[in-house]
Design an enzyme around this catalytic site. Structure first.
Site, PDB file in Angstrom:
ATOM      1  N   GLU A 179       0.835  -1.190   0.000  1.00  0.00           N
ATOM      2  CA  GLU A 179       0.000   0.000   0.000  1.00  0.00           C
ATOM      3  C   GLU A 179       0.880   1.253   0.000  1.00  0.00           C
ATOM      4  O   GLU A 179       1.611   1.497   0.956  1.00  0.00           O
ATOM      5  CB  GLU A 179      -0.849  -0.085   1.278  1.00  0.00           C
ATOM      6  CG  GLU A 179      -1.581   1.134   1.655  1.00  0.00           C
ATOM      7  CD  GLU A 179      -2.156   0.985   3.073  1.00  0.00           C
ATOM      8  OE1 GLU A 179      -2.180  -0.128   3.631  1.00  0.00           O
ATOM      9  OE2 GLU A 179      -2.560   2.011   3.625  1.00  0.00           O
ATOM     10  N   ASP A 203      -7.627   1.508   7.509  1.00  0.00           N
ATOM     11  CA  ASP A 203      -7.451   1.806   6.095  1.00  0.00           C
ATOM     12  C   ASP A 203      -6.756   0.651   5.382  1.00  0.00           C
ATOM     13  O   ASP A 203      -7.117   0.272   4.278  1.00  0.00           O
ATOM     14  CB  ASP A 203      -6.626   3.089   5.921  1.00  0.00           C
ATOM     15  CG  ASP A 203      -7.503   4.308   6.118  1.00  0.00           C
ATOM     16  OD1 ASP A 203      -8.707   4.211   5.807  1.00  0.00           O
ATOM     17  OD2 ASP A 203      -7.001   5.342   6.606  1.00  0.00           O
ATOM     18  N   ASP A 224      -1.101  -1.850   5.653  1.00  0.00           N
ATOM     19  CA  ASP A 224      -0.913  -1.458   7.047  1.00  0.00           C
ATOM     20  C   ASP A 224      -1.891  -2.203   7.950  1.00  0.00           C
ATOM     21  O   ASP A 224      -2.988  -2.565   7.521  1.00  0.00           O
ATOM     22  CB  ASP A 224      -1.160   0.050   7.215  1.00  0.00           C
ATOM     23  CG  ASP A 224      -0.082   0.865   6.510  1.00  0.00           C
ATOM     24  OD1 ASP A 224       0.951   0.271   6.133  1.00  0.00           O
ATOM     25  OD2 ASP A 224      -0.281   2.077   6.334  1.00  0.00           O
ATOM     26  N   ASP A 239      -3.906  -1.220  10.045  1.00  0.00           N
ATOM     27  CA  ASP A 239      -4.980  -0.379  10.590  1.00  0.00           C
ATOM     28  C   ASP A 239      -6.236  -0.479   9.721  1.00  0.00           C
ATOM     29  O   ASP A 239      -6.268  -1.241   8.756  1.00  0.00           O
ATOM     30  CB  ASP A 239      -4.507   1.077  10.694  1.00  0.00           C
ATOM     31  CG  ASP A 239      -4.055   1.618   9.342  1.00  0.00           C
ATOM     32  OD1 ASP A 239      -4.316   0.942   8.324  1.00  0.00           O
ATOM     33  OD2 ASP A 239      -3.448   2.694   9.297  1.00  0.00           O
TER      34      ASP A 239
END
Ligand code: 0R9
Length: 634
Positions: free
Chosen positions: A421, A498, A494, A496
């Site tokens: 990403e 997102d 990641d 998280d």
């Protein structure tokens, strides 16, 4: 606890607590597979009774309150006091992890269940479990909860006939989603009925008020007929073979015009989806039988240089059902692979039977031989074509996307494509990779949600196109598995919200446009850590990488005053190359999740609901599940 609590009782409780603590060790996990494993364990105990000739009818009921009951018309579990435990036998079986074998140690019986361990495991993981036994003219009943007996075994009344019934409600503390899938249960029951010819199995669904009966007097011959009904069988009778001596073996084979092959193997009626010794023996046997037959007939036609195992298996649909006595060695908690070397003895049995059948049925044999020779010819031709393509491959590399940092190796099975990403993560991944076999493709931000996009939009989308070009196979009609450029495709986003969203968008793309890559096990999720926790100082200092807030909180709650330093990785780009390498990319130290689809229908529904255009459907889904949310990242 009452005064009469003894050391034995405490050991029993400890055993079942171990199951509650680590359910995965016993049922493989607490997701849908684990949930259904509970049904299989109870069902297998009834099936064992049928396999040993004492039960003819099994009834499975999916009740409206979410519980499941399994009932057989076998001899009924023994109810008398057990000499070792001093408790009645039902309680002994349902509350002891390792006692089953002692009651049931007749080495000449075949068994699929875990010899009583399964019953105790299901009990440990059920909020409520009720056993009813019909035996000696009485109906007995005992109730349990989370592995503990709620009162003793009581006579509830008179009974006609004999049998055992177990009803259980899985524990909400263990299973997040307790909804049983009728599709899965139905398939399992139907397969059991095929494997044990003549056994009648009823499935009643009390939500829907429906009932189905499975009973196949033709056994695996009927099973094979069902499997080839959706393929294009060649014009030859299926081969069927049964052997009943020291082992019980049944094999059925048909060839089709398809280019894939499908071997469904079972040991003691348990599906061995990962194969094992019996499947290896089967493959060897049929390869040798067909080869010998062709050689004895009049050799191979001109131009065909040899017959491989793949040639013999192309288009083949086969069922191998083996019943072994005594201890059977499986691999994996849910017995998906057979390890017993004694299964190798079936190789000459199958080989001789198939060879004899081919010689005795020249008409059928000629059609099968034609199919195998066609596969061999096609393999040689495609090999030649592949070599040709490989020679021309250099210019094709020019069409790769500019931002792909490719690896140097061209050995597909050893190479990996990391889809990462963002450009900054792409940068650190490039530093952390082993350029020999790891390629990096950075994708920018939220890629297109293909569930809602038209094909035109997909074609115009740069990020999606760069993934398609890197993967190499093409999509839709242009898909060609042979052109796959990497053995593993690893989505690394990641840790998280997102990141999870981007991973979901990528998975939606792979599931909708490259499902074959998921089916064949090429798609993976990397597991980058969310936190680094340094505990202690000096020589005793320890560095821990953790993957969720929950895990972090658990570690922190255990530290009392010692020195603790917590670092949250905001993104992959923030990790230095050595950390990224050791936690996420180095095959020796990383953890990868392989993406698998257990139930295509269910998965389809989930993608439609969560990624599709129907906002109301998504809203209802989220509303319904809101109370189950554990990690909310806001
Ligand atoms: C609904 C699910 N069915 C069962 O769990 C079930 C277990 C079982 C059984 C016997 C008969 N039916 C059963 N259904 C049984 C086995 C033996 C003797 N009598 C009855 C035997 O193996 O000798 N049992 C499975 C284990 C035991 N019984 C035992 F260990 F308690 F004997």
């Amino acid at each position: 606890m009452s005064d009469s609590y003894t050391v034995k009782d405490i050991q029993v409780l400890k055993g079942l607590q171990a199951v509650r603590k680590r359910p995965g060790m016993y049922i493989g996990g607490t997701g849908k597979d684990g949930l259904h494993q509970l049904v299989w364990e109870i069902l297998d105990n009834s099936v064992d009774e049928a396999l040993n000739g004492h039960s003819k009818h099994i009834t499975v009921v999916m009740l409206a309150d979410g519980s499941v009951s399994v009932e057989d018309d076998g001899r009924g579990m023994p109810v008398e006091k057990h000499p070792t435990t001093g408790k009645n036998t039902v309680e002994t079986i349902f509350c002891n992890l390792h006692t089953g074998g002692k009651f049931d140690d007749d080495a000449y019986k075949v068994a699929g269940g875990l010899h009583g361990v399964g019953a105790a495991v299901v009990n440990a993981l059920s909020e409520r479990l009720v056993v009813q036994v019909k035996r000696g003219g009485n109906l007995y009943e005992q109730t349990f909860s989370r592995g503990k007996a709620k009162g003793g075994l009581a006579v509830k009344g008179k009974a006609v006939g004999t049998g055992t019934k177990v009803l259980f409600l899985p524990d909400s503390q263990v299973f997040e989603d307790r909804a049983f899938s009728k599709i899965r249960i139905r398939e399992r029951l139907e397969t059991k009925a095929f494997l044990i010819a003549g056994l009648k199995i009823t499935l009643r669904d009390e939500f829907e008020g429906t009932e189905e009966v499975f009973c196949y007097p033709g056994g695996i011959k009927d099973f094979l007929a069902k499997l080839i009904a959706v393929a294009r069988p060649i014009d030859a009778q299926p081969f069927h073979f049964r052997y009943d001596n020291d082992v019980r073996l049944e094999v059925a084979i048909a060839w089709t015009e398809e280019t894939t092959s499908r071997i469904s193997s079972f040991v003691n009626s348990i599906p061995t989806t990962a194969g094992g010794t019996h499947e290896a023996a089967f493959k060897n046997a049929i390869t040798k039988a067909v080869r010998t037959y062709l050689e004895k007939r009049n050799g191979l036609p001109k131009g065909i240089r040899g017959i491989s195992g793949d040639d013999v298996r192309e288009g083949m649909v086969a069922i191998v059902s083996l019943f072994l006595h005594g201890d059977v060695e499986f691999q994996g908690q849910t017995k998906e692979r057979l390890n017993s070397s004694k299964a190798m003895q079936i190789e000459p049995l199958i080989r001789n039977a198939l060879e004899t059948w081919l010689h005795q049925n020249p008409g059928q044999a000629a059609v099968i031989a034609g199919r195998v020779l066609l596969a061999a010819q096609a393999r040689q031709a495609s090999r030649a074509a592949r070599d040709e393509v490989a020679r021309k491959a250099a210019p094709r590399r020019l069409t790769l996307p500019g931002k792909l940092a490719d690896c140097s190796s061209t050995l597909r099975d050893q190479t990996e494509l990391f889809i990462v990403e963002g450009d900054s993560a792409g940068g650190s991944s490039k530093q952390a990779r082993d350029r020999k076999f790891q390629a990096i493709l950075p994708v920018r931000g939220k890629i297109l949600n293909v569930e809602q996009a038209s094909d035109e939009k997909l074609k115009a989308n740069k990020e999606i196109q760069s993934i398609i070009q890197s993967v190499g196979t093409g999509v839709g009609n242009a898909f060609s598995y042979d052109r796959l450029r990497y053995g593993k495709i690893i989505i690394n986003t990641d840790a998280d919200v997102d990141g999870h969203h981007i991973a979901t968008l990528l998975l939606t793309f792979f599931y909708r446009y490259l499902p074959e890559l998921i089916r064949k096990g090429h798609v993976y999720l990397a597991m980058p850590p969310l936190y680094r926790i340094r505990v202690g100082s000096g020589k005793k200092a320890q560095t821990l990488y953790v993957f969720s807030d929950r895990e972090k909180d658990a570690i922190l709650s255990k530290q009392n005053g010692k020195s603790v330093e917590v670092q949250r990785f905001k993104g992959l780009g923030e990790m230095d190359a050595p950390t990224l390498k050791s936690t996420t990319m180095d095959p020796g130290t990383r953890t990868l999740l392989q993406v698998q689809v257990a139930d295509e229908e269910e998965t389809n529904g989930i993608f439609e609901t969560l990624m599709g255009k129907d906002v109301k459907r998504r809203f209802l889904f989220i509303k319904e599940r809101a109370k189950e949310v554990r990690d909310l990242d806001i």
